[in-house]
Write a protein that holds these residues in place. Structure first.
Motif, PDB file in Angstrom:
ATOM      1  N   ASP A 195      21.084   3.572  17.995  1.00 27.96           N
ATOM      2  CA  ASP A 195      20.228   2.764  18.870  1.00 27.96           C
ATOM      3  C   ASP A 195      20.335   1.310  18.449  1.00 27.96           C
ATOM      4  OD1 ASP A 195      18.238   1.564  20.375  1.00 27.96           O
ATOM      5  OD2 ASP A 195      16.813   3.209  20.110  1.00 27.96           O
ATOM      6  N   ARG A 196      20.968   0.483  19.300  1.00 27.51           N
ATOM      7  CA  ARG A 196      21.152  -0.933  18.964  1.00 27.51           C
ATOM      8  C   ARG A 196      19.922  -1.776  19.300  1.00 27.51           C
ATOM      9  NH1 ARG A 196      26.716  -1.703  17.530  1.00 27.51           N
ATOM     10  NH2 ARG A 196      26.023  -3.789  16.989  1.00 27.51           N
ATOM     11  N   THR A 197      18.895  -1.179  19.907  1.00 29.65           N
ATOM     12  CA  THR A 197      17.691  -1.926  20.263  1.00 29.65           C
ATOM     13  C   THR A 197      16.628  -1.853  19.183  1.00 29.65           C
ATOM     14  OG1 THR A 197      16.536  -0.088  21.372  1.00 29.65           O
ATOM     15  CG2 THR A 197      18.131  -1.343  22.674  1.00 29.65           C
ATOM     16  N   THR A 198      16.882  -1.074  18.142  1.00 32.95           N
ATOM     17  CA  THR A 198      15.900  -0.929  17.070  1.00 32.95           C
ATOM     18  C   THR A 198      16.379  -1.641  15.815  1.00 32.95           C
ATOM     19  OG1 THR A 198      16.875   1.130  16.265  1.00 32.95           O
ATOM     20  CG2 THR A 198      15.164   1.301  17.961  1.00 32.95           C
ATOM     21  N   GLY A 199      15.477  -1.768  14.867  1.00 34.14           N
ATOM     22  CA  GLY A 199      15.816  -2.424  13.608  1.00 34.14           C
ATOM     23  C   GLY A 199      14.913  -1.937  12.496  1.00 34.14           C
ATOM     24  N   ILE A 200      14.824  -2.730  11.442  1.00 34.99           N
ATOM     25  CA  ILE A 200      14.062  -2.334  10.266  1.00 34.99           C
ATOM     26  C   ILE A 200      12.623  -1.977  10.626  1.00 34.99           C
ATOM     27  CG2 ILE A 200      13.185  -3.132   8.042  1.00 34.99           C
ATOM     28  CD1 ILE A 200      16.180  -2.599   8.065  1.00 34.99           C
ATOM     29  N   ARG A 201      12.055  -2.671  11.580  1.00 32.35           N
ATOM     30  CA  ARG A 201      10.647  -2.417  11.923  1.00 32.35           C
ATOM     31  C   ARG A 201      10.434  -1.035  12.529  1.00 32.35           C
ATOM     32  NH1 ARG A 201      12.943  -5.244  15.929  1.00 32.35           N
ATOM     33  NH2 ARG A 201      12.419  -4.782  18.120  1.00 32.35           N
ATOM     34  N   HIS A 202      11.515  -0.380  12.972  1.00 37.11           N
ATOM     35  CA  HIS A 202      11.384   0.933  13.579  1.00 37.11           C
ATOM     36  C   HIS A 202      11.619   2.072  12.582  1.00 37.11           C
ATOM     37  CE1 HIS A 202      12.157  -1.650  17.104  1.00 37.11           C
ATOM     38  NE2 HIS A 202      11.334  -0.825  17.704  1.00 37.11           N
ATOM     39  N   ALA A 203      11.914   1.750  11.336  1.00 35.37           N
ATOM     40  CA  ALA A 203      12.113   2.783  10.336  1.00 35.37           C
ATOM     41  C   ALA A 203      10.765   3.422   9.998  1.00 35.37           C
ATOM     42  CB  ALA A 203      12.743   2.191   9.080  1.00 35.37           C
ATOM     43  N   GLY A 204      10.799   4.692   9.675  1.00 35.06           N
ATOM     44  CA  GLY A 204       9.564   5.320   9.230  1.00 35.06           C
ATOM     45  C   GLY A 204       9.235   6.602   9.968  1.00 35.06           C
ATOM     46  N   SER A 205       8.015   7.089   9.724  1.00 32.97           N
ATOM     47  CA  SER A 205       7.636   8.421  10.169  1.00 32.97           C
ATOM     48  C   SER A 205       7.542   8.565  11.676  1.00 32.97           C
ATOM     49  CB  SER A 205       6.297   8.805   9.530  1.00 32.97           C
ATOM     50  OG  SER A 205       5.281   7.906   9.918  1.00 32.97           O
ATOM     51  N   ALA A 206       7.213   7.495  12.405  1.00 41.86           N
ATOM     52  CA  ALA A 206       7.053   7.622  13.856  1.00 41.86           C
ATOM     53  C   ALA A 206       8.346   8.076  14.515  1.00 41.86           C
ATOM     54  CB  ALA A 206       6.585   6.296  14.450  1.00 41.86           C
ATOM     55  N   THR A 207       9.484   7.546  14.073  1.00 41.78           N
ATOM     56  CA  THR A 207      10.774   7.946  14.635  1.00 41.78           C
ATOM     57  C   THR A 207      11.066   9.404  14.323  1.00 41.78           C
ATOM     58  OG1 THR A 207      11.651   5.707  14.460  1.00 41.78           O
ATOM     59  CG2 THR A 207      13.253   7.485  14.611  1.00 41.78           C
ATOM     60  N   PHE A 208      10.798   9.823  13.088  1.00 36.72           N
ATOM     61  CA  PHE A 208      11.017  11.216  12.704  1.00 36.72           C
ATOM     62  C   PHE A 208      10.131  12.148  13.526  1.00 36.72           C
ATOM     63  CE2 PHE A 208      12.990   9.235   9.076  1.00 36.72           C
ATOM     64  CZ  PHE A 208      13.965  10.140   8.680  1.00 36.72           C
TER      65      PHE A 208
END
Length: 270
Positions: A102-115
């Motif tokens: 996903d090229r629209t995401t970055g460091i701020r999207h890392a974490g439990s919500a994505t999982f």
């Protein structure tokens, strides 16, 4: 229409292995870092062609990594240090691998919500495959333990995921165990022992242990169909120049994907 709007709608679904265990793992790492992508999201769903033990950077810190590599080689497995995190996983052609770039995401999207979001979507797919009591959550003594592993009946793990996030986007990688061969069960146990990890052998399972008619190809298509429908993806292909570049990857074992891709970057043709 602007380039930004084109990127917003360029969502590609790619099916099928490149035919080589190392190449399959190098391609998403290259795509994650390469400038000039003409897509905003790319999902690669494939049945791996060769027996593979995929280590993580965390595994390299174990004093048993050399022994673990030798054990894997003796069992006939290719050893690779994958780009995403987590801990060691082993698989062969009885599994399905899903790489979501996903090229629209970055460091701020890392974490439990994505999982959590991915686990919920994957559980829905699994429950639609038949008599599979798929649940989100870690089971006692599982390999590559994680809060958002997927298990069957609270007993055995069948799906695990890991993530890599860079300044250029994210890679969310998932391994779905469908038919777990004796050699995969054995190498998971032996490599875990060499690394000093606790493992309950009965926590290892594939979907076919609960729905015996399922095949890896059928499960791969079920996930591909879900991504097409849920994310509005269209069928595409991996950039051939990237696959060709990735196929030249070679080095010491275990092969370190991130080290190689940093030293051998590529660009995407328009």
């Amino acid at each position: 229409m602007s380039t930004a709007n084109n990127l917003d709608h360029a969502r590609l679904l790619v099916s099928g292995s490149t035919g080589n265990a190392v190449t399959d793992l190098v391609v998403p790492a290259l795509l994650l870092r390469a400038p000039g992508a003409s897509w905003s999201q790319l999902v690669h769903v494939y049945v791996p062609q060769g027996p593979t033990v995929a280590f993580s950077g965390r595994d390299l810190r174990s004093p048993g990594i050399a022994a673990a590599t030798e054990v894997a080689h003796a069992a006939g497995f290719t050893t690779v240090v994958r780009s995403p995190g987590g801990r060691m996983v082993a698989y062969d052609s009885g599994a399905v691998v899903i790489d979501h770039l996903d090229r629209t995401t970055g460091i701020r999207h890392a974490g439990s919500a994505t999982f959590a979001a991915n686990a919920e979507s994957h559980v829905r797919v699994l429950r639609g495959l038949g008599d599979v009591d798929a649940r989100v959550g870690e089971v006692d003594g599982e390999y590559c333990p994680g809060e958002y592993s997927i298990n069957v009946g609270g007993v055995a793990k069948v799906v695990g995921s890991a993530q890599r996030v860079t300044a250029t986007g994210s890679l969310f990688s998932t391994v779905v165990q469908v038919v777990v061969s004796d050699r995969v069960r054995a190498v998971l146990e032996d490599v875990s022992d060499a690394l000093g990890y606790d493992l309950r052998r009965s926590s290892i399972a594939g979907l076919a242990d609960y729905a015996p008619t399922l095949t890896a190809d059928e499960v791969a298509e079920a996930f591909a169909s879900d991504y097409r429908t849920r994310l509005g993806m269209t069928n595409g292909e991996l950039p051939p120049e990237v696959v060709a570049h990735a196929s030249t990857a070679d080095g010491t074992s275990p092969f370190h994907v991130d080290d190689w891709t940093r030293a051998n970057p590529t660009t995407l043709s328009a």
